[in-house]
Design a protein around this motif. Sequence first.
Motif, PDB file in Angstrom:
ATOM      1  N   GLY A  75       0.784  -1.229   0.000  1.00 24.55           N
ATOM      2  CA  GLY A  75       0.000   0.000   0.000  1.00 24.55           C
ATOM      3  C   GLY A  75       0.814   1.276   0.000  1.00 24.55           C
ATOM      4  O   GLY A  75       0.320   2.329   0.378  1.00 24.55           O
ATOM      5  N   TYR A  76       2.073   1.197  -0.419  1.00 22.78           N
ATOM      6  CA  TYR A  76       2.994   2.336  -0.394  1.00 22.78           C
ATOM      7  C   TYR A  76       3.224   2.862   1.026  1.00 22.78           C
ATOM      8  O   TYR A  76       3.687   3.985   1.216  1.00 22.78           O
ATOM      9  N   PHE A 100      16.246  -9.341  -7.848  1.00 29.43           N
ATOM     10  CA  PHE A 100      16.765  -8.162  -7.148  1.00 29.43           C
ATOM     11  C   PHE A 100      15.604  -7.492  -6.412  1.00 29.43           C
ATOM     12  O   PHE A 100      14.761  -6.840  -7.031  1.00 29.43           O
ATOM     13  N   ILE A 101      15.545  -7.690  -5.101  1.00 24.74           N
ATOM     14  CA  ILE A 101      14.435  -7.150  -4.310  1.00 24.74           C
ATOM     15  C   ILE A 101      14.694  -5.685  -3.998  1.00 24.74           C
ATOM     16  O   ILE A 101      15.724  -5.332  -3.406  1.00 24.74           O
ATOM     17  N   LEU A 102      13.757  -4.840  -4.377  1.00 25.58           N
ATOM     18  CA  LEU A 102      13.883  -3.407  -4.137  1.00 25.58           C
ATOM     19  C   LEU A 102      13.150  -3.000  -2.870  1.00 25.58           C
ATOM     20  O   LEU A 102      11.947  -3.229  -2.731  1.00 25.58           O
ATOM     21  N   LYS A 103      13.891  -2.435  -1.934  1.00 28.50           N
ATOM     22  CA  LYS A 103      13.278  -1.774  -0.785  1.00 28.50           C
ATOM     23  C   LYS A 103      13.215  -0.288  -1.129  1.00 28.50           C
ATOM     24  O   LYS A 103      14.231   0.417  -1.099  1.00 28.50           O
ATOM     25  N   TYR A 104      12.033   0.177  -1.508  1.00 33.40           N
ATOM     26  CA  TYR A 104      11.873   1.553  -1.972  1.00 33.40           C
ATOM     27  C   TYR A 104      11.285   2.431  -0.866  1.00 33.40           C
ATOM     28  O   TYR A 104      10.768   1.935   0.147  1.00 33.40           O
ATOM     29  N   ARG A 105      11.378   3.734  -1.063  1.00 34.09           N
ATOM     30  CA  ARG A 105      10.851   4.670  -0.074  1.00 34.09           C
ATOM     31  C   ARG A 105       9.331   4.634  -0.047  1.00 34.09           C
ATOM     32  O   ARG A 105       8.684   4.307  -1.048  1.00 34.09           O
ATOM     33  N   LEU A 106       8.766   4.964   1.118  1.00 36.64           N
ATOM     34  CA  LEU A 106       7.335   4.782   1.349  1.00 36.64           C
ATOM     35  C   LEU A 106       6.677   6.054   1.877  1.00 36.64           C
ATOM     36  O   LEU A 106       7.333   6.918   2.462  1.00 36.64           O
ATOM     37  N   GLY A 107       5.365   6.140   1.672  1.00 37.70           N
ATOM     38  CA  GLY A 107       4.571   7.203   2.252  1.00 37.70           C
ATOM     39  C   GLY A 107       4.080   6.807   3.643  1.00 37.70           C
ATOM     40  O   GLY A 107       4.141   5.632   4.014  1.00 37.70           O
ATOM     41  N   ARG A 200      -3.249   7.688  -1.572  1.00 42.14           N
ATOM     42  CA  ARG A 200      -2.959   8.682  -0.543  1.00 42.14           C
ATOM     43  C   ARG A 200      -1.492   8.637  -0.128  1.00 42.14           C
ATOM     44  O   ARG A 200      -0.836   9.678   0.018  1.00 42.14           O
ATOM     45  N   ASN A 201      -0.962   7.443   0.067  1.00 41.77           N
ATOM     46  CA  ASN A 201       0.438   7.322   0.477  1.00 41.77           C
ATOM     47  C   ASN A 201       1.401   7.735  -0.625  1.00 41.77           C
ATOM     48  O   ASN A 201       2.488   8.254  -0.337  1.00 41.77           O
ATOM     49  N   LEU A 202       1.010   7.518  -1.875  1.00 40.82           N
ATOM     50  CA  LEU A 202       1.878   7.874  -2.995  1.00 40.82           C
ATOM     51  C   LEU A 202       1.808   9.351  -3.335  1.00 40.82           C
ATOM     52  O   LEU A 202       2.839   9.990  -3.586  1.00 40.82           O
ATOM     53  N   LEU A 203       0.592   9.923  -3.338  1.00 37.71           N
ATOM     54  CA  LEU A 203       0.382  11.274  -3.869  1.00 37.71           C
ATOM     55  C   LEU A 203      -0.023  12.312  -2.827  1.00 37.71           C
ATOM     56  O   LEU A 203      -0.100  13.497  -3.157  1.00 37.71           O
ATOM     57  N   GLY A 204      -0.279  11.884  -1.598  1.00 43.27           N
ATOM     58  CA  GLY A 204      -0.703  12.830  -0.593  1.00 43.27           C
ATOM     59  C   GLY A 204      -2.221  12.956  -0.553  1.00 43.27           C
ATOM     60  O   GLY A 204      -2.954  12.298  -1.289  1.00 43.27           O
ATOM     61  N   GLU A 205      -2.693  13.829   0.314  1.00 41.61           N
ATOM     62  CA  GLU A 205      -4.134  13.939   0.566  1.00 41.61           C
ATOM     63  C   GLU A 205      -4.913  14.583  -0.572  1.00 41.61           C
ATOM     64  O   GLU A 205      -6.010  14.164  -0.901  1.00 41.61           O
ATOM     65  N   HIS A 206      -4.367  15.625  -1.167  1.00 40.05           N
ATOM     66  CA  HIS A 206      -5.123  16.351  -2.192  1.00 40.05           C
ATOM     67  C   HIS A 206      -4.251  16.588  -3.427  1.00 40.05           C
ATOM     68  O   HIS A 206      -3.881  17.725  -3.740  1.00 40.05           O
ATOM     69  N   PRO A 207      -3.931  15.532  -4.156  1.00 41.71           N
ATOM     70  CA  PRO A 207      -3.062  15.687  -5.323  1.00 41.71           C
ATOM     71  C   PRO A 207      -3.789  16.380  -6.465  1.00 41.71           C
ATOM     72  O   PRO A 207      -5.013  16.243  -6.616  1.00 41.71           O
ATOM     73  N   PRO A 208      -3.072  17.145  -7.283  1.00 39.39           N
ATOM     74  CA  PRO A 208      -3.697  17.767  -8.449  1.00 39.39           C
ATOM     75  C   PRO A 208      -4.210  16.719  -9.428  1.00 39.39           C
ATOM     76  O   PRO A 208      -3.638  15.627  -9.551  1.00 39.39           O
TER      77      PRO A 208
END
Length: 299
Positions: A75-76, A100-107, A200-208
């Motif tokens: 869920g990001y 290759f397992i990617l541990k990426y940044r999260l919201g 929401r976790n990827l783009l924030g609460e009110h994305p354009p």
Amino acid sequence: MIVCVSVVTLALASTAGAQNEWMKVPNNPRTVPLWPDGVPGAVGQEEADKPTITIYLPAPAQATGTAIVICPGGGYSGLAIDHEGHQVARLLTSRGIAGFILKYRLGPRYHHPAMLQDVLQAMRYVRGNAAEFKIAPDRIGVMGFSAGGHLASSAATLFDDPDGTLAGMQPTLSARPDFAVLAYPVIVMGDPPAHSGSQRNLLGEHPPAALVAKLSTDKQVTAKTPPTFLFHTTADAGVPVENSIRFYLALTKAGVPAELHAYEKGEHGVGLAPNDPVLRTWTDRLFDWLDVHGLMTSK
């Protein structure tokens, strides 16, 4: 007391055990920082601020020269790093494919484009070190589950997007995956099939609205999108199957080779489903598809 055990039950258990032998195969993965010279836009120095790549390589005698960057779901906001990461890598290596397992940044700590930057950097890292890993630089795919499927689909569609490119990203190396594997992926943003938590976790609460449309990856498919394999279940109550269907239809419209397997039953987040005699066959279909594309045998 007499205990009666069905012969069919015993047969199924025996078959499941044999098919899951890959889970017991010893591996010696190593983990390296994704951004050794500093993480772009880092907000701190905690583990959550340090993306990594965990490297699983097949036995040399089995190696096909194919590799896959794996993006676990969550869920990001988290990472299902075992059943959508390490288990996947062990299965791939058992079939001669480097994982290759990617541990990426999260919201909500990070938002787009941090995640896109991480997956594209991972593609460049693997391609740039292809000789060391004994893989072919034109046989590197991306695979993702759930929100990780969204990230993988972003790599497959936004690989040359300016948001994902930074000065230190080795611009001579392409970040385009050669193929994509999407398991019950989040695809749609904004519309009713969307997974609101991932958005929401990827783009924030009110994305354009323009950003929501841009990150609806079915809308970004072009003829340059790589061949794609999709797996989903119709009963998925977490991420509706329409997400995969929309992406599949966009691929076929663009003339991109694609294959979709939508099983009737099965909950969200099954991973490889190693103990489900029906759902676990999706990986057989995947390896068949990879074989059709010439990716299961060494050059």
